[in-house]
Scaffold this active site. Structure first.
Site, PDB file in Angstrom:
ATOM      1  N   GLU A   1       0.803  -1.238   0.000  1.00 53.81           N
ATOM      2  CA  GLU A   1       0.000   0.000   0.000  1.00 53.81           C
ATOM      3  C   GLU A   1       0.829   1.277   0.000  1.00 53.81           C
ATOM      4  OE1 GLU A   1      -0.431  -0.265   4.738  1.00 53.81           O
ATOM      5  OE2 GLU A   1      -1.405   1.376   3.691  1.00 53.81           O
TER       6      GLU A   1
ATOM      7  N   THR B   1       2.613  -8.106  -0.926  1.00 58.01           N
ATOM      8  CA  THR B   1       2.655  -8.081   0.533  1.00 58.01           C
ATOM      9  C   THR B   1       2.114  -9.392   1.087  1.00 58.01           C
ATOM     10  OG1 THR B   1       1.690  -7.233   2.593  1.00 58.01           O
ATOM     11  CG2 THR B   1       0.461  -6.760   0.626  1.00 58.01           C
ATOM     12  N   ILE B   2       2.781  -9.867   2.110  1.00 55.31           N
ATOM     13  CA  ILE B   2       2.271 -11.088   2.746  1.00 55.31           C
ATOM     14  C   ILE B   2       0.932 -10.800   3.404  1.00 55.31           C
ATOM     15  CG2 ILE B   2       4.576 -12.037   3.119  1.00 55.31           C
ATOM     16  CD1 ILE B   2       4.164 -11.428   6.141  1.00 55.31           C
ATOM     17  N   ASP B   3       0.669  -9.522   3.738  1.00 52.78           N
ATOM     18  CA  ASP B   3      -0.570  -9.189   4.455  1.00 52.78           C
ATOM     19  C   ASP B   3      -1.816  -9.329   3.581  1.00 52.78           C
ATOM     20  OD1 ASP B   3       1.132  -8.575   6.474  1.00 52.78           O
ATOM     21  OD2 ASP B   3       0.493  -6.498   6.743  1.00 52.78           O
TER      22      ASP B   3
ATOM     23  N   MET C   1       1.750 -11.979  11.295  1.00 54.62           N
ATOM     24  CA  MET C   1       1.724 -10.608  10.778  1.00 54.62           C
ATOM     25  C   MET C   1       0.326 -10.255  10.265  1.00 54.62           C
ATOM     26  SD  MET C   1       5.377  -9.755   9.064  1.00 54.62           S
ATOM     27  CE  MET C   1       6.805  -9.437  10.109  1.00 54.62           C
TER      28      MET C   1
ATOM     29  N   ARG D   1      -0.985  -6.086   9.858  1.00 51.23           N
ATOM     30  CA  ARG D   1      -1.097  -4.872  10.671  1.00 51.23           C
ATOM     31  C   ARG D   1      -2.488  -4.259  10.631  1.00 51.23           C
ATOM     32  NH1 ARG D   1       2.523  -0.802  10.520  1.00 51.23           N
ATOM     33  NH2 ARG D   1       4.017  -2.430  10.938  1.00 51.23           N
TER      34      ARG D   1
ATOM     35  N   GLU E   1      -0.918  -9.447  14.521  1.00 50.84           N
ATOM     36  CA  GLU E   1      -0.156  -8.407  15.244  1.00 50.84           C
ATOM     37  C   GLU E   1      -0.952  -7.115  15.417  1.00 50.84           C
ATOM     38  OE1 GLU E   1       3.292  -7.317  12.887  1.00 50.84           O
ATOM     39  OE2 GLU E   1       2.058  -7.003  11.116  1.00 50.84           O
TER      40      GLU E   1
ATOM     41  N   ARG F   1       1.808 -20.477  26.635  1.00 43.96           N
ATOM     42  CA  ARG F   1       3.111 -20.121  26.043  1.00 43.96           C
ATOM     43  C   ARG F   1       2.909 -19.269  24.788  1.00 43.96           C
ATOM     44  NH1 ARG F   1       4.847 -21.877  30.197  1.00 43.96           N
ATOM     45  NH2 ARG F   1       6.546 -23.378  30.487  1.00 43.96           N
TER      46      ARG F   1
ATOM     47  N   VAL G   1       9.930 -14.643   9.932  1.00 44.70           N
ATOM     48  CA  VAL G   1      10.022 -15.985   9.338  1.00 44.70           C
ATOM     49  C   VAL G   1       8.955 -16.112   8.236  1.00 44.70           C
ATOM     50  CG1 VAL G   1       9.575 -18.434   9.842  1.00 44.70           C
ATOM     51  CG2 VAL G   1      10.968 -17.078  11.387  1.00 44.70           C
TER      52      VAL G   1
HETATM   53  O1  F6P Z   1       4.826  -5.816   4.847  1.00 45.18           O
HETATM   54  C1  F6P Z   1       3.864  -5.900   5.814  1.00 45.18           C
HETATM   55  C2  F6P Z   1       4.427  -6.444   7.063  1.00 45.18           C
HETATM   56  O2  F6P Z   1       4.729  -7.778   6.833  1.00 45.18           O
HETATM   57  C3  F6P Z   1       3.500  -6.239   8.250  1.00 45.18           C
HETATM   58  O3  F6P Z   1       2.608  -7.243   8.480  1.00 45.18           O
HETATM   59  C4  F6P Z   1       4.459  -6.040   9.382  1.00 45.18           C
HETATM   60  O4  F6P Z   1       3.874  -5.296  10.415  1.00 45.18           O
HETATM   61  C5  F6P Z   1       5.551  -5.316   8.719  1.00 45.18           C
HETATM   62  O5  F6P Z   1       5.624  -5.804   7.419  1.00 45.18           O
HETATM   63  C6  F6P Z   1       6.866  -5.399   9.433  1.00 45.18           C
HETATM   64  O6  F6P Z   1       7.842  -4.857   8.615  1.00 45.18           O
HETATM   65  P1  F6P Z   1       9.294  -4.397   9.037  1.00 45.18           P
HETATM   66  O7  F6P Z   1       9.685  -5.144  10.252  1.00 45.18           O
HETATM   67  O8  F6P Z   1      10.120  -4.750   7.853  1.00 45.18           O
HETATM   68  O9  F6P Z   1       9.215  -2.936   9.260  1.00 45.18           O
END
Ligand code: F6P
Length: 342
Positions: free
Chosen positions: A103, A125-127, A169, A171, A222, A266, A273
């Site tokens: 984005e 993006t993995i998101d 992940m 966000r 997250e 836990r 990863v």
């Molecule tokens: O690209 C998106 C993402 O994978 C989010 O889910 C995550 O919060 C972020 O990247 C973390 O990115 P970095 O640690 O590289 O700033």
């Protein structure tokens, strides 16, 4: 024609496959030339390039990360950034920039397009939260990694009769959490789309244990948010680009669960990863298709577009429309997931 390509934002598996697709289509079918800019937009600002031809792309299809490097830098962060971009492109005789990003990177590409720099976007993006497309590449790989991890957590959770809380992940959206939560048979999954009530989460876990079941997996995105008036989570720190550093909500969730239920709990944070290593075969195919389609759009001078997966086909969509809204998890899928809670 000469085409520039860059990768921006967080990396993800499949970036190299896109680059390879662009280069192969350019060189093989069009006789076009591709110049790679290093480290995202920073490479254009600092005029750092690498020539990209078929030979340079040999062996990169299954390789995670990006051979071009990446950053969250944008030309609008510096004085004269736009003019510098235009000057660098003119110096290299580049007509269009293929921008591979999420984005943030694509929003910047759209702004550049409006400011007279021709672009074609590729959603990464993995998101999986980029609008206008059913799927971004990298997502499938991340879901597979998270699912494998949850499968492994099940067996150790059962041996010890524990609650395992795993953070993935995501966000703004819960695509990874939802898909991995369903695929991994999680007891409860928490996503940013629906603020959660920790008391309800604990009730769910207790009900499951009362039925004689043992060991539970709780998946937490997250970016999950506690419902107002319930628990609070620490404010995230912000990096130099104003990007919030998420991660850690899992610790609050786990300690609340242990305190409220008495079940030993836990924590596992999957973190980066999920973004590393080889792409799945699905992501290799999608990335390749996106790369080829992006090069076709560039060659056709269909600027200001983004390649997108719609109804099983890769099409061109107006970039401005795609970045206008994030893509959230489908409410029906969230409802289906809730069927298995507890
Ligand atoms: O690209 C998106 C993402 O994978 C989010 O889910 C995550 O919060 C972020 O990247 C973390 O990115 P970095 O640690 O590289 O700033």
């Amino acid at each position: 024609m000469r085409v520039g390509v860059l990768t921006g934002g967080g990396d993800c598996p499949g970036l190299n496959a896109v680059i390879r697709g662009v280069v192969r289509k350019a060189e093989h079918d069009f006789g076009d030339e591709v110049v790679g800019f290093l480290d995202g937009y920073l490479g254009i600002l600092e005029d750092r390039t690498m020539p990209l031809d078929v030979a340079a792309c040999r062996g990169i299809l299954p390789r995670g990360g990006t051979i071009l490097g990446t950053s969250r830098h944008t030309p609008y962060m510096v004085d004269d950034g736009l003019d510098t971009v235009k000057a660098t492109m003119a110096r290299h005789d580049i007509e269009v920039l293929i921008v591979i990003g999420g984005e943030g990177t694509l929003s910047c590409a759209n702004r550049l397009q409006g400011d007279g720099v021709p672009v074609v976007g590729v959603p990464k993006t993995i998101d999986n939260d980029v609008g206008g497309t059913e799927m971004t590449f990298g997502f499938d790989t991340a879901v597979q990694i998270a699912t494998d991890a949850i499968d492994r957590l099940h067996t150790t959770a059962e041996s010890h009769d524990r609650v395992m809380v795993v953070e993935v992940m995501g966000r703004h959206v819960g695509h990874i959490a939802t898909w991995a939560g369903i695929a991994g048979g999680a007891t409860v999954t928490l996503v940013p789309e629906e603020p959660f009530d920790i008391a309800a989460v604990c009730d769910s876990l207790k009900r499951r244990h009362e039925r004689g079941r043992f060991a539970s997996i709780v998946v937490v995105a997250e970016g999950a948010i506690p419902a107002e008036g319930t628990i609070s989570i620490p404010d995230p720190t912000v990096d130099e680009y104003g990007h919030q550093r998420l991660g850690g909500i899992v610790n609050v969730v786990a300690s609340e669960i242990e305190a409220r239920t008495g079940f030993e709990t836990r924590v596992t944070v999957l973190g980066h990863v999920q973004r590393g290593g080889t792409p799945t075969s699905f992501d290799r195919v999608l990335s390749t298709w996106y790369g080829v389609a992006a090069m076709e759009a560039a060659h056709d001078r269909d600027f200001g577009t983004m390649v997108a997966l719609r109804n099983g086909e890769v099409v061109r969509a107006p970039l401005a429309e795609c970045i206008a809204e994030l893509k959230y998890t489908h409410p029906d899928l969230l409802a289906a997931m809730r069927t298995f809670f507890g």
